[in-house]
Motif scaffolding. Sequence first.
Motif, PDB file in Angstrom:
ATOM      1  N   GLY A 263       0.814  -1.207   0.000  1.00  0.00           N
ATOM      2  CA  GLY A 263       0.000   0.000   0.000  1.00  0.00           C
ATOM      3  C   GLY A 263       0.852   1.263   0.000  1.00  0.00           C
ATOM      4  N   LYS A 264       2.042   1.160  -0.587  1.00  0.00           N
ATOM      5  CA  LYS A 264       2.978   2.281  -0.656  1.00  0.00           C
ATOM      6  C   LYS A 264       3.328   2.559  -2.112  1.00  0.00           C
ATOM      7  N   SER A 265       3.845   3.748  -2.374  1.00  0.00           N
ATOM      8  CA  SER A 265       4.289   4.060  -3.728  1.00  0.00           C
ATOM      9  C   SER A 265       5.570   3.284  -4.038  1.00  0.00           C
ATOM     10  N   MET A 266       5.903   3.185  -5.323  1.00  0.00           N
ATOM     11  CA  MET A 266       7.121   2.487  -5.713  1.00  0.00           C
ATOM     12  C   MET A 266       8.357   3.168  -5.135  1.00  0.00           C
ATOM     13  N   ALA A 267       8.369   4.485  -5.142  1.00  0.00           N
ATOM     14  CA  ALA A 267       9.505   5.212  -4.584  1.00  0.00           C
ATOM     15  C   ALA A 267       9.650   4.932  -3.088  1.00  0.00           C
TER      16      ALA A 267
END
Length: 361
Positions: A263-267
């Motif tokens: 549930g996090k961005s790729m960065a």
Amino acid sequence: MSSMRLGSIALQQPLGIGTLQWGTTWVDEKMVKGGRIADATVDAVVARCVAAGVTFFDSAEGYGGGTSEARLGRAVEAARPKAAPASGGLALATKFLPTFWRCTRRALVEAARRSRETLGLSRIPLYFIHTPVHWLPVEFWIEAACDAMDAGIIENIGVSNFDKDQVLRAQAVATRRGYTIAANQVMFGLLNFKNSMLQETIRVCTELNIAVVAFSPIGQGLLTDSFSQESFKTNRVAKMTRVSESELDRLRAELSAVSKESGKSMAQVALNWVICHDCVPLIGCRTMRQAEDTLGCLGWRLADEQVRRLDAVSLGHSTLTGKKWKRVFFANLFGVVMVVPRLIHRWRGSHWPPPAATNGK
């Protein structure tokens, strides 16, 4: 999450903010994507990061001819009251650039004094030697950094882009002088992890208790959700490391899968992966949106199984094994950008860059 240290500096959060693109010269206007960043944006980014517990900010005398240092000094002075007491204060780092025309130990000591003035500090918390590429040996510049320690100008010695053997040589000199190397700043991330020279360098740093500060941990956008095939063609890290589209696609596919699971961005996943390897990611922020996304890498941790999956698809493109002439070229290009504005303003009788307000800290 446990505290990480850069020598005598205890970080409240294992994250650093880089200022490579914060310069205000005409070169920055032309070469930095999106042009010059507004003062208000720089101030807002620093204030937001400090409020989130980020205390480590990294600059260099060669960034924007010294204007990045000046902007950082002014922004940090405004944000300093918001720093959490537990952080032990804000940790500003900058770098000495050993251009080919610099050939005395005094050159480093005087450069450190200028940076200290520009940043508005009584002592620089962490002072890096920007590159080992010079016609004088590594030992010469470490001796000079120790001179700056003796003079009370800097608090910790750092090195940048040093490989395993250069780290060992640097530490030997520092130890003989009664000091130690606090950190080595190298390109480290999913694009580089499998490089054997990088792995050996990380191993030696770990054995010597030298922190690893990881620059370009997301490959200037290669490991972000906003990446596009069009941007790949102009991406400087892609050109520098010669990563291919096919191998990048495989890496991004696994990174995207872990991103969705977490549930996090790729960065955020790429940065947290660096933290999971006990390194401090150093990331540049040009906008508040980037700052908010960056801060999202903190306060959680990838599962061990996810770290192993990302390790397995990581690549081995390290600048430590790049062509030496390219490193020489870029070091001296930064040097020219640094020196020319200084000479012009000296001729005009004005100060360059404009110093930060002295805060005595």
